[in-house]
Scaffold this motif. Structure first.
Motif, short mmCIF file in Angstrom:
data_model
loop_
_atom_site.label_atom_id
_atom_site.label_comp_id
_atom_site.label_asym_id
_atom_site.label_seq_id
_atom_site.Cartn_x
_atom_site.Cartn_y
_atom_site.Cartn_z
N ASN A 273 40.64 42.73 30.97
CA ASN A 273 41.60 41.67 31.27
C ASN A 273 41.30 40.49 30.36
OD1 ASN A 273 42.18 43.40 33.33
ND2 ASN A 273 41.82 41.96 35.00
N HIS A 274 42.24 40.14 29.47
CA HIS A 274 42.04 39.02 28.55
C HIS A 274 43.10 37.97 28.77
CE1 HIS A 274 41.02 36.68 25.08
NE2 HIS A 274 42.18 36.90 24.49
N ASP A 275 42.64 36.76 29.11
CA ASP A 275 43.52 35.61 29.29
C ASP A 275 43.63 34.88 27.96
OD1 ASP A 275 44.74 33.17 29.94
OD2 ASP A 275 43.91 33.18 31.96
N LYS A 276 44.80 34.95 27.33
CA LYS A 276 44.97 34.34 26.01
C LYS A 276 45.02 32.82 26.09
CE LYS A 276 47.47 38.26 23.99
NZ LYS A 276 48.71 38.70 23.30
N LEU A 277 45.38 32.26 27.25
CA LEU A 277 45.48 30.82 27.37
C LEU A 277 44.10 30.17 27.45
CD1 LEU A 277 48.47 30.55 29.88
CD2 LEU A 277 48.52 30.45 27.38
N THR A 278 43.16 30.81 28.15
CA THR A 278 41.81 30.26 28.30
C THR A 278 40.79 30.95 27.41
OG1 THR A 278 41.31 31.76 30.13
CG2 THR A 278 42.34 29.65 30.69
N ASP A 279 41.23 31.98 26.71
CA ASP A 279 40.34 32.77 25.84
C ASP A 279 39.12 33.29 26.61
OD1 ASP A 279 39.53 34.07 23.58
OD2 ASP A 279 38.53 32.32 22.71
N THR A 280 39.37 33.83 27.79
CA THR A 280 38.31 34.47 28.58
C THR A 280 38.68 35.92 28.81
OG1 THR A 280 39.36 33.77 30.65
CG2 THR A 280 37.63 32.35 29.77
N THR A 281 37.65 36.76 28.89
CA THR A 281 37.84 38.20 29.06
C THR A 281 36.90 38.71 30.13
OG1 THR A 281 38.45 38.46 26.73
CG2 THR A 281 37.78 40.45 27.93
N PRO A 554 52.69 45.57 51.05
CA PRO A 554 52.18 44.58 50.10
C PRO A 554 50.66 44.52 50.02
CG PRO A 554 52.92 43.51 52.11
CD PRO A 554 53.32 44.95 52.23
N PHE A 555 49.95 45.24 50.90
CA PHE A 555 48.49 45.21 50.86
C PHE A 555 47.97 46.62 50.62
CE2 PHE A 555 49.88 41.69 53.48
CZ PHE A 555 49.30 40.64 52.80
N PHE A 556 47.17 46.77 49.57
CA PHE A 556 46.72 48.11 49.20
C PHE A 556 45.21 48.23 49.31
CE2 PHE A 556 47.96 52.15 47.93
CZ PHE A 556 47.12 52.65 46.96
N ASN A 557 44.48 47.84 48.28
CA ASN A 557 43.02 47.84 48.38
C ASN A 557 42.44 46.85 47.37
OD1 ASN A 557 42.15 49.07 45.81
ND2 ASN A 557 43.20 50.89 46.59
N ILE A 558 41.16 46.57 47.51
CA ILE A 558 40.49 45.62 46.62
C ILE A 558 39.29 46.30 45.98
CG2 ILE A 558 41.27 43.55 47.81
CD1 ILE A 558 38.54 43.51 49.25
N ARG A 559 39.42 47.59 45.68
CA ARG A 559 38.32 48.30 45.02
C ARG A 559 37.91 47.55 43.75
NH1 ARG A 559 38.15 54.71 43.85
NH2 ARG A 559 36.77 54.60 45.62
N ASN A 560 38.88 47.18 42.94
CA ASN A 560 38.62 46.33 41.79
C ASN A 560 39.42 45.05 42.01
OD1 ASN A 560 38.69 44.98 39.26
ND2 ASN A 560 38.42 46.92 38.17
N ASN A 561 38.73 43.94 42.37
CA ASN A 561 39.47 42.73 42.73
C ASN A 561 39.94 41.92 41.53
OD1 ASN A 561 36.94 41.84 42.06
ND2 ASN A 561 36.38 41.22 44.15
N TYR A 562 39.86 42.53 40.32
CA TYR A 562 40.50 41.95 39.15
C TYR A 562 41.68 42.79 38.68
CZ TYR A 562 36.75 38.55 38.83
OH TYR A 562 35.89 37.51 39.11
N ILE A 608 55.34 46.10 37.40
CA ILE A 608 55.32 44.85 36.65
C ILE A 608 54.00 44.13 36.93
CG2 ILE A 608 56.40 42.61 36.31
CD1 ILE A 608 58.07 44.88 35.23
N SER A 609 53.30 43.75 35.86
CA SER A 609 52.03 43.04 35.99
C SER A 609 52.24 41.54 35.86
CB SER A 609 51.04 43.50 34.91
OG SER A 609 50.55 44.79 35.19
N THR A 610 51.60 40.80 36.76
CA THR A 610 51.51 39.34 36.64
C THR A 610 50.03 38.98 36.55
OG1 THR A 610 51.54 39.07 39.05
CG2 THR A 610 53.64 38.92 37.89
N PHE A 611 49.73 37.91 35.82
CA PHE A 611 48.34 37.63 35.47
C PHE A 611 48.02 36.17 35.78
CE2 PHE A 611 44.79 36.95 32.51
CZ PHE A 611 44.05 38.11 32.71
N GLU A 612 46.92 35.95 36.52
CA GLU A 612 46.48 34.61 36.85
C GLU A 612 44.98 34.63 37.14
OE1 GLU A 612 47.56 30.92 39.90
OE2 GLU A 612 48.68 32.80 39.97
#
Length: 781
Positions: A273-281, A554-562, A608-612
């Motif tokens: 997961n790479h955030d281009k706005l904050t340059d964090t991965t 709307p609720f599935f699992n949090i195996r990978n919370n990212y 559809i993916s949303t990223f925050e």
């Protein structure tokens, strides 16, 4: 063969005729052989009997001059004319029958070859006794059917699309649901044929935009007791024991199957997961497991009330005990993933108990005036439950950021499904047939899901992730079709109406989603037989894909919370118009089927993916329309009796007109799939099969999906005069089956990679009575 001994007219001193029939090669008793007494002069039947399980027979007659004739399918008949009556008895002694080599050879040739044929509104894959169907389970058989693919998780696709409905004997079944792995418990020797229906007629439920796959099970006709037992082991752990039994009498057919096993399904993952706005991965790598013990029991009975009425009752119970350990390593980087800020481990311990059962009552009434004049009623009820708990522990490995935390989740899931169906078929002549019927389906689900975080030594409920979700859906369908056949040409019209009543409820937020809609689904099919070798088929159908439970929850699992998958309770169904023209050519050693098709779909559903904050949340959305045009070719060539070559090819080009939250997402792309099979018969009853598969890269609204190439291998050895079979199968021989996807958006970049690796399975199966050796395959998903 005669079903029972025919009684003769009583007399004061009847002559008793007895003896024993055995196989000459093995000297084993030959049960259910036919024994006849014929008049010596006219050779007319006087009386007859069949041998018992010990090969013996006994009957009485008042005739004094007769011939004794003994026969059995696949054996040379024998006549005894020199008969001596001693004290009112005839002892024929031990009668040995030898195999008829010519007859047996004909039977083997007809049964060995799996072949595809056309019917008016479907293609039928008749399952032969070749390597693809013997020593396999239903999922492995499906993977050899033209147009069908099955991945290692058991996901079934038709022409590359997953919107396919699986039926068993024309009806929904808990064995074929998304939540069940039980398709792997249906063995190949239980399957008569598989119907691939890419343009279903109005008789079938309109669900499934890609079409329908209907698995037709054999109607067991062998009298007496027969069955099969199998034992399998594999790497990764895949161990199972299966027993199949059948006992048939004149009135009853009792059948059962018992299976137990343990399997592991590891998966190596890598997510970026790479955030281009904050340059964090944030990267996450590790291995996820889905380990499962399973216990499956099937019991059923057919009761032949008379020649025209049959009642069938079937029950199936399965218990699955899941264990899903995983260990994932996370790393946080800055400066274009060159500066490591912190690392931590996330350990998961998940346990679940999944009971499931299904019962079915079916009544069929045949009428005297025509063999296809029938009335069929069925009632099916099923339950699936999941009591699951998970514990997650995050432990800091490196860095100043404190990632230590603990979470736990609990899920209480219960689903009930009920289907009531009535079908009536009336041929008014050999050319004209009318079908009418109705179906009512009830699906009720409750999912109580909670997430707790450990804060200051206390478990605190996470209200944003905790909820009670209820899903209730009723579908009423009514249909009628009319078919007309004249010589080589056939035509079929149909219309189906379905009313859907859907209600979802989120207790935590008090959100409800009520939908009630009625759709009409017209169908048109025609076929023409040009000659004995070539047939044409054309059809149109209208289909629907209703969102599944997990699409709406709307609720599935949090195996990978990212990387979190969510459902969308506001999702609407897809509607598809499907057009197709196809041909089937069968002549001698060559068979070839082709098809050109076009589909127009509205309300297309895509993820559809949303990223925050470096978290990817992906959920299904209705995003627009899709036009898809494709061509498909399936061929088979048998140049010799020891070599068989097969190939499947499917190409389609599609145009997507889409938008999401005001952003236009129109694009065009294509994808193609091919599969090559080689089957070789070797000396000493060895068979070998090699299959190569390639799936091209393709595009979705946001993603680029990488190509996949892999090979499977199977080896079979018959032993114990064919009663026993040894099987070795290797799936993904070169461990090359890697699933990759990339999403590259202006604000974020996502990379997802998953690999199951190589699976090796070795099995032994043995058929007893008149049973054939089969393999019980437990792993379904």
């Amino acid at each position: 063969m005669f079903a029972s001994q025919i009684l003769v007219l009583a007399q004061s001193k009847p002559i008793v005729v007895s003896g024993e029939v055995q196989e000459s090669a093995s000297q084993q008793p030959l049960e259910f052989a036919t024994v006849k007494l014929l008049d010596a002069s006219s050779e007319q039947l006087i009386t007859g009997a069949t041998t018992g399980l010990d090969g013996t027979f006994s009957m009485e007659t008042d005739a004094t001059d007769f011939i004794l004739e003994i026969g059995f399918i696949g054996f040379k008949s024998k006549r005894i004319t020199d008969i001596k009556v001693v004290n009112g008895k005839v002892n024929a002694g031990v009668i040995s029958l030898s195999e008829d080599a010519e007859t047996l050879e004909e039977i083997v040739v007809r049964g060995e070859k799996s072949q595809t044929t056309f019917e008016l509104d479907k293609r039928v894959f008749n399952v032969g006794q070749d390597l693809t169907s013997t020593g396999a389970n239903a999922l492995e058989v499906l993977n050899n059917v033209p147009s069908v693919t099955v991945n290692l998780e058991g996901q079934i696709k038709l022409r590359g699309n997953s919107g396919v409905q699986i039926l068993i004997n024309g009806k929904p079944s808990v064995l074929a649901t998304d939540e069940s792995n039980a398709l792997g418990t249906i063995t190949a020797d239980m399957i008569e044929s598989i119907e691939v229906i890419t343009n279903p007629s109005a008789k079938y439920e309109a669900e499934g935009t890609s079409g329908i796959i209907n698995i037709i099970l054999k109607k067991e006709e062998r009298r007496g007791t027969n069955g099969s037992v199998s034992l399998n082991t594999g790497v990764p752990h895949n161990h199972s024991l299966g027993l199949s039994l059948n006992h048939r009498t004149e009135k009853f057919n009792l059948f059962s199957q018992v299976g137990i096993g343990y399997s592991e399904l590891p998966k190596d993952i890598e997510i970026i997961n790479h955030d281009k706005l904050t340059d964090t991965t944030i990267t996450s790598t590790g291995t996820e497991y889905r380990n499962e013990q399973y216990y499956n029991f099937i019991l059923g009975a057919d009761y032949h009330i008379n020649d025209y009425n049959v009642l069938t009752i079937t029950g199936n119970y399965t218990l699955e005990i899941e264990d899903q350990p995983s260990n994932t390593h996370y790393s946080l980087y800055t400066e274009n993933a060159t500066s490591l800020m912190s690392e931590w481990q996330r350990e998961e311990v998940t346990e679940a108990v999944n009971p499931k059962y299904q019962f079915e009552v079916q009544y069929k009434r045949d009428f005297k005036d025509h063999e296809d004049h029938s009335l069929l009623f069925s009632a099916i009820g099923g339950f699936f439950g999941k009591d699951q708990s998970s514990d997650f522990t995050d432990t800091t490995v490196y860095g100043e950021t404190d990632e230590d935390s603990q979470q736990k989740t609990a899920a209480d899931f219960q689903e009930g499904k009920y289907t009531f169906k009535l079908d009536y078929t009336k041929p008014f002549s050999d050319r004209f047939t009318l079908e009418v019927g109705s179906q009512f389906m009830i699906n009720n689900v409750g999912n109580d899901y909670s997430v707790h975080n450990l804060i200051n030594g206390n478990w605190v409920v996470d209200s944003t992730q905790t909820n009670l979700f209820e899903f209730n859906q009723n579908v009423l369908g009514i249909y009628g079709t009319a078919a007309y056949d004249i010589n080589k040409w056939g035509f079929k019209l149909g219309l189906r109406m379905e009313n859907t009543d859907l209600d979802t409820y989120l207790a935590n937020t008090n959100e409800t989603n009520k939908q009630n809609y009625t759709n009409f689904f017209p169908t048109v099919h025609t076929s023409y037989k040009i000659n004995d070798f070539l047939s044409l088929q054309a059809g149109y159908s209208s289909r629907i894909y209703r969102p599944r439970l997990w699409d709406l929850n709307p609720f599935f699992n949090i195996r990978n919370n990212y990387s979190i998958r969510q459902g969308n309770p506001d999702l609407m169904p897809e509607l598809t118009d499907s057009y197709e023209i196809g041909t089937v050519y069968n002549q001698g050693v060559v068979s070839l089927s082709t098809a050109v098709y076009h589909r127009y779909t509205t309300g297309v559903i895509e993820m559809i993916s949303t990223f925050e904050d470096n978290v990817n949340i992906y959920r299904p959305e209705n995003i627009g329309t899709n036009n898809s045009t494709g061509v498909e070719v399936n061929g088979k060539y048998d140049p010799t009796n020891w070599l068989s070559l097969g190939a499947d090819f499917n190409y389609n080009y599609f145009t997507r007109n889409a938008s999401y939250e005001g952003t236009v997402l129109d694009f065009s792309s294509d994808q193609w799939f091919t599969r090559l099979n080689t089957k070789i018969k070797l000396p000493a009853d060895f068979d070998i099969e090699v299959s190569g598969n390639y799936q091209s890269a393709y595009q979705t609204v946001q993603s680029e999906i990488s190509s996949i190439v892999f090979a499977d291998l199977g080896v079979r050895k018959k032993i114990m005069n064919g009663k026993g079979v040894l099987n070795l199968s290797v799936r993904d021989v070169f461990a090359s089956r890697v699933e990759e996807s990339v999403i590259d958006q202006p604000d974020f970049y996502l990379y997802d990679r998953g690999q199951r690796g190589r699976f090796v399975t070795f099995g032994f199966s043995y058929g007893f009575g008149k049973g054939e050796a089969m393999q019980y395959g437990g792993r379904g998903r």
